[in-house]
Each structure stands twice: as structure tokens, then as C-alpha cells.
Design a protein around this motif. Sequence first.
Motif, PDB file in Angstrom:
ATOM      1  N   GLN A 254       0.814  -1.211   0.000  1.00 34.48           N
ATOM      2  CA  GLN A 254       0.000   0.000   0.000  1.00 34.48           C
ATOM      3  C   GLN A 254       0.852   1.267   0.000  1.00 34.48           C
ATOM      4  O   GLN A 254       0.367   2.329  -0.392  1.00 34.48           O
ATOM      5  CB  GLN A 254      -0.929   0.001   1.218  1.00 34.48           C
ATOM      6  CG  GLN A 254      -2.017  -1.066   1.148  1.00 34.48           C
ATOM      7  CD  GLN A 254      -2.826  -1.162   2.434  1.00 34.48           C
ATOM      8  OE1 GLN A 254      -2.404  -0.670   3.493  1.00 34.48           O
ATOM      9  NE2 GLN A 254      -3.975  -1.793   2.360  1.00 34.48           N
ATOM     10  N   GLY A 255       2.114   1.163   0.431  1.00 32.37           N
ATOM     11  CA  GLY A 255       2.980   2.334   0.443  1.00 32.37           C
ATOM     12  C   GLY A 255       3.729   2.571  -0.854  1.00 32.37           C
ATOM     13  O   GLY A 255       4.469   3.550  -0.965  1.00 32.37           O
ATOM     14  N   ARG A 256       3.532   1.690  -1.860  1.00 36.42           N
ATOM     15  CA  ARG A 256       4.254   1.869  -3.126  1.00 36.42           C
ATOM     16  C   ARG A 256       3.895   3.181  -3.812  1.00 36.42           C
ATOM     17  O   ARG A 256       4.734   3.811  -4.442  1.00 36.42           O
ATOM     18  CB  ARG A 256       3.943   0.702  -4.070  1.00 36.42           C
ATOM     19  CG  ARG A 256       4.597  -0.601  -3.696  1.00 36.42           C
ATOM     20  CD  ARG A 256       4.209  -1.682  -4.676  1.00 36.42           C
ATOM     21  NE  ARG A 256       2.764  -1.925  -4.663  1.00 36.42           N
ATOM     22  CZ  ARG A 256       2.140  -2.778  -5.461  1.00 36.42           C
ATOM     23  NH1 ARG A 256       2.832  -3.448  -6.363  1.00 36.42           N
ATOM     24  NH2 ARG A 256       0.829  -2.949  -5.374  1.00 36.42           N
ATOM     25  N   ASP A 257       2.631   3.581  -3.710  1.00 37.75           N
ATOM     26  CA  ASP A 257       2.186   4.785  -4.395  1.00 37.75           C
ATOM     27  C   ASP A 257       2.731   6.064  -3.765  1.00 37.75           C
ATOM     28  O   ASP A 257       2.592   7.144  -4.346  1.00 37.75           O
ATOM     29  CB  ASP A 257       0.649   4.852  -4.410  1.00 37.75           C
ATOM     30  CG  ASP A 257       0.034   3.680  -5.154  1.00 37.75           C
ATOM     31  OD1 ASP A 257       0.696   3.154  -6.072  1.00 37.75           O
ATOM     32  OD2 ASP A 257      -1.105   3.291  -4.810  1.00 37.75           O
ATOM     33  N   PHE A 258       3.332   5.964  -2.578  1.00 34.93           N
ATOM     34  CA  PHE A 258       3.797   7.157  -1.861  1.00 34.93           C
ATOM     35  C   PHE A 258       5.314   7.148  -1.679  1.00 34.93           C
ATOM     36  O   PHE A 258       5.831   7.907  -0.849  1.00 34.93           O
ATOM     37  CB  PHE A 258       3.117   7.239  -0.491  1.00 34.93           C
ATOM     38  CG  PHE A 258       1.625   7.066  -0.527  1.00 34.93           C
ATOM     39  CD1 PHE A 258       0.798   8.113  -0.912  1.00 34.93           C
ATOM     40  CD2 PHE A 258       1.044   5.853  -0.199  1.00 34.93           C
ATOM     41  CE1 PHE A 258      -0.568   7.958  -0.948  1.00 34.93           C
ATOM     42  CE2 PHE A 258      -0.329   5.690  -0.232  1.00 34.93           C
ATOM     43  CZ  PHE A 258      -1.142   6.739  -0.615  1.00 34.93           C
ATOM     44  N   LEU A 259       6.028   6.318  -2.438  1.00 37.68           N
ATOM     45  CA  LEU A 259       7.462   6.178  -2.232  1.00 37.68           C
ATOM     46  C   LEU A 259       8.221   7.481  -2.465  1.00 37.68           C
ATOM     47  O   LEU A 259       9.210   7.761  -1.781  1.00 37.68           O
ATOM     48  CB  LEU A 259       8.023   5.085  -3.152  1.00 37.68           C
ATOM     49  CG  LEU A 259       7.877   3.641  -2.660  1.00 37.68           C
ATOM     50  CD1 LEU A 259       8.368   2.671  -3.724  1.00 37.68           C
ATOM     51  CD2 LEU A 259       8.628   3.428  -1.362  1.00 37.68           C
ATOM     52  N   PRO A 263       8.117   7.997   1.782  1.00 40.08           N
ATOM     53  CA  PRO A 263       8.675   6.639   1.701  1.00 40.08           C
ATOM     54  C   PRO A 263       8.517   5.825   2.973  1.00 40.08           C
ATOM     55  O   PRO A 263       8.580   4.595   2.930  1.00 40.08           O
ATOM     56  CB  PRO A 263      10.157   6.883   1.386  1.00 40.08           C
ATOM     57  CG  PRO A 263      10.428   8.267   1.878  1.00 40.08           C
ATOM     58  CD  PRO A 263       9.155   9.034   1.675  1.00 40.08           C
ATOM     59  N   HIS A 264       8.298   6.493   4.117  1.00 42.62           N
ATOM     60  CA  HIS A 264       8.204   5.747   5.373  1.00 42.62           C
ATOM     61  C   HIS A 264       7.009   4.807   5.393  1.00 42.62           C
ATOM     62  O   HIS A 264       7.015   3.813   6.130  1.00 42.62           O
ATOM     63  CB  HIS A 264       8.117   6.728   6.556  1.00 42.62           C
ATOM     64  CG  HIS A 264       6.836   7.504   6.601  1.00 42.62           C
ATOM     65  ND1 HIS A 264       6.625   8.624   5.823  1.00 42.62           N
ATOM     66  CD2 HIS A 264       5.698   7.325   7.326  1.00 42.62           C
ATOM     67  CE1 HIS A 264       5.420   9.101   6.073  1.00 42.62           C
ATOM     68  NE2 HIS A 264       4.843   8.331   6.973  1.00 42.62           N
ATOM     69  N   ILE A 265       5.992   5.074   4.593  1.00 45.69           N
ATOM     70  CA  ILE A 265       4.793   4.227   4.603  1.00 45.69           C
ATOM     71  C   ILE A 265       5.129   2.819   4.130  1.00 45.69           C
ATOM     72  O   ILE A 265       4.579   1.834   4.628  1.00 45.69           O
ATOM     73  CB  ILE A 265       3.690   4.863   3.719  1.00 45.69           C
ATOM     74  CG1 ILE A 265       3.322   6.242   4.272  1.00 45.69           C
ATOM     75  CG2 ILE A 265       2.461   3.969   3.658  1.00 45.69           C
ATOM     76  CD1 ILE A 265       2.302   6.979   3.415  1.00 45.69           C
ATOM     77  N   ALA A 266       6.039   2.691   3.169  1.00 46.94           N
ATOM     78  CA  ALA A 266       6.450   1.376   2.675  1.00 46.94           C
ATOM     79  C   ALA A 266       7.716   0.871   3.348  1.00 46.94           C
ATOM     80  O   ALA A 266       7.887  -0.338   3.531  1.00 46.94           O
ATOM     81  CB  ALA A 266       6.659   1.433   1.158  1.00 46.94           C
ATOM     82  N   VAL A 267       8.607   1.783   3.723  1.00 48.48           N
ATOM     83  CA  VAL A 267       9.912   1.379   4.257  1.00 48.48           C
ATOM     84  C   VAL A 267       9.775   0.769   5.650  1.00 48.48           C
ATOM     85  O   VAL A 267      10.428  -0.248   5.961  1.00 48.48           O
ATOM     86  CB  VAL A 267      10.875   2.583   4.276  1.00 48.48           C
ATOM     87  CG1 VAL A 267      12.139   2.243   5.059  1.00 48.48           C
ATOM     88  CG2 VAL A 267      11.234   2.996   2.863  1.00 48.48           C
ATOM     89  N   ILE A 268       8.943   1.341   6.497  1.00 45.51           N
ATOM     90  CA  ILE A 268       8.846   0.858   7.876  1.00 45.51           C
ATOM     91  C   ILE A 268       8.297  -0.572   7.945  1.00 45.51           C
ATOM     92  O   ILE A 268       8.886  -1.425   8.620  1.00 45.51           O
ATOM     93  CB  ILE A 268       8.011   1.842   8.722  1.00 45.51           C
ATOM     94  CG1 ILE A 268       8.775   3.160   8.888  1.00 45.51           C
ATOM     95  CG2 ILE A 268       7.676   1.244  10.080  1.00 45.51           C
ATOM     96  CD1 ILE A 268       8.006   4.229   9.633  1.00 45.51           C
ATOM     97  N   PRO A 269       7.192  -0.917   7.269  1.00 44.72           N
ATOM     98  CA  PRO A 269       6.768  -2.336   7.287  1.00 44.72           C
ATOM     99  C   PRO A 269       7.812  -3.268   6.691  1.00 44.72           C
ATOM    100  O   PRO A 269       8.013  -4.383   7.195  1.00 44.72           O
ATOM    101  CB  PRO A 269       5.478  -2.329   6.457  1.00 44.72           C
ATOM    102  CG  PRO A 269       4.996  -0.932   6.496  1.00 44.72           C
ATOM    103  CD  PRO A 269       6.208  -0.076   6.559  1.00 44.72           C
ATOM    104  N   SER A 270       8.481  -2.816   5.614  1.00 44.32           N
ATOM    105  CA  SER A 270       9.524  -3.652   5.020  1.00 44.32           C
ATOM    106  C   SER A 270      10.673  -3.870   5.997  1.00 44.32           C
ATOM    107  O   SER A 270      11.249  -4.968   6.061  1.00 44.32           O
ATOM    108  CB  SER A 270      10.041  -2.999   3.738  1.00 44.32           C
ATOM    109  OG  SER A 270       8.999  -2.788   2.810  1.00 44.32           O
TER     110      SER A 270
END
Length: 297
Positions: A254-259, A263-270
Motif C-alpha cells: 500500500q505504500g508503493r504509491d507514496f514512495l 517513503p516511510h509508509i512502505a519502508v517501515i513495514p519492510s
Amino acid sequence: MTSTDAPSTMKARRRDGRRAWWIRLLRDPAAALAILVLLVIVLGAVFAPAIAPHDPYASSRSVMTPPMWAARGSPDHILGTDGQGRDIFSRILYGTRLTLLIGLCAIFFGGITGSLLGLLAAFYRRIDGVVMRFVDMMLSFPAILLGLALVAVFGPGIVPIIIALSIATVPDCARIARSVAVGIMSQEYIEAGRAVGLSDRALFTRYLLRNAISSIMIFVSLRFGQIILIGAALSFLGLGARPPAAELGMMAAQGRDFLLFAPHIAVIPSAFIFLIVLAANVTGDALRDVLDPRMSS
């Protein structure tokens, strides 16, 4: 020594042996740190309702707020918010719970089924060829392809992912269990047990299973990190939990669209997926060093 003292002495020796390998395990700094990290992660997931500062499914006007240590960060949202204004820290806690649940269920059901198949194949040699050819056939189906097939039949969800990961775990566990069991079945104490008239059930449980369980545990502990990674990848592809449920792989997707601008939306779960898998792998390596007599020698 009287006959009543013998069982207590054997129990004391087993207890001392368990204490000794725990001490050896915790004496390794990397293993101790990995176990501590896993313990903190598991406790955070178990007590997520009490720890989470916000409702993980509730949206707010604070959309794409960066983590508290970044510019424009807010201490009210430690890890920031996502594109819908949901608190990422709260969703991480609930997402970790779901990710661990998927991995534990898959490794439990797949590990038990595969281990039994491998042990039975080595114990009853007449079914060895049939069981292992079935295992070889299962190896030809990758977990992601199997997940796609199950999702096509049942639709996306947690249960199809657990089934797919369990089935993908069976052949590897079966091959490891069989290879260990073949070596055990060639030992003299197995022949001695047959000579004194022990039943197949007694030979299987007392001698084969007890001697093979440590090697199986080593493999399962090493496999756990891989299962977590594959499960997160399937969720990243949209085959796992359904929105608005929190799951680490789905949160990263779900954070791909906000990279570019959040970027924290996708980076933190990863990063949490990476931390779980790394800690599980280090713990598995340490367990192998402690439980495998060939490594300790």
C-alpha cells in the motif's frame, strides 16, 4: 541406587541437559540479541490491543505524517501515518501479529505433516518410494504459484495463504526428516529393539522420533524466516489479508504509491519484515550450533 531413584536421576540429567544448551545458546551474543528481538516483537504482537496508541483502522486528517524524528513529525504518531491517516505504529503491531500467525500456522501444519511423511517413509521402507515420489511432485509447485491457484479457487484471504505455505513446507520437511531417519534406522539399537520384540509404535516413538526431533527442530527454525518472507511476498501481491486488515506485506504494498514523497509508509513495514526474518535466521543458526552434535563437536 534403588529402582525408585533411577527415574528421578534421569529426569535430573535431562533437566541439566536442557539448562546446558540454553546457557550455550544465550552465551552467543548474536543469538541472545536475536532472541531478545524476537521476544520483544512477539510480546508487542500479543499485547497489541494494550500497546497500540490508536485504532489501527481509524482514519484521521493527519495524512502521510512523517515519523516523529523527521521534520514535521508528531509525537502523537511515533512512526507517522499512512495515506489514509492511520497510525503506522498501531498498524505495525497488529500487522506483526497477523504475519507471525500466518508463519506459525504454516510451519506448524506443514512441519508436522512433512516430518511424519519423512519418518514413516524411512520406517516403513515399502512405502518409501511412493511417499518420496509424492514429495518430489510437491516440490515442483512453487509457493507463489500455489498461492495464486488457491486464491483463484477460494479468493484472497488468510486461510488460502496458510494452506499454500503449509503445502510448500511439507516436501522440504519430509526430505530432511527422511534423511535423518534413514541414519537412525541403521543404528544397532533399532535392531536390538526389534530383537527384544518392541512394537513398531514403541520403536517409532521411543527411538526414531526422539532421536530425529532435534534435527527437525533445527530445520523448522531455519525455515520459519523463509515462510515469513514468502507470506509477506504473497500479501504484497494482493493474495493475503484483505483491506482494511493490517499485515506487513500488504502495508508495504500500500505504500508503493507514496514512495517519492512519503517513503516511510512502505519502508517501515519492510524494515520490520527484514528484522523478523533476520532474527529468526540468526536464532535458527544458533539452535543448529547448539543442538546438532556434529556442529558442537
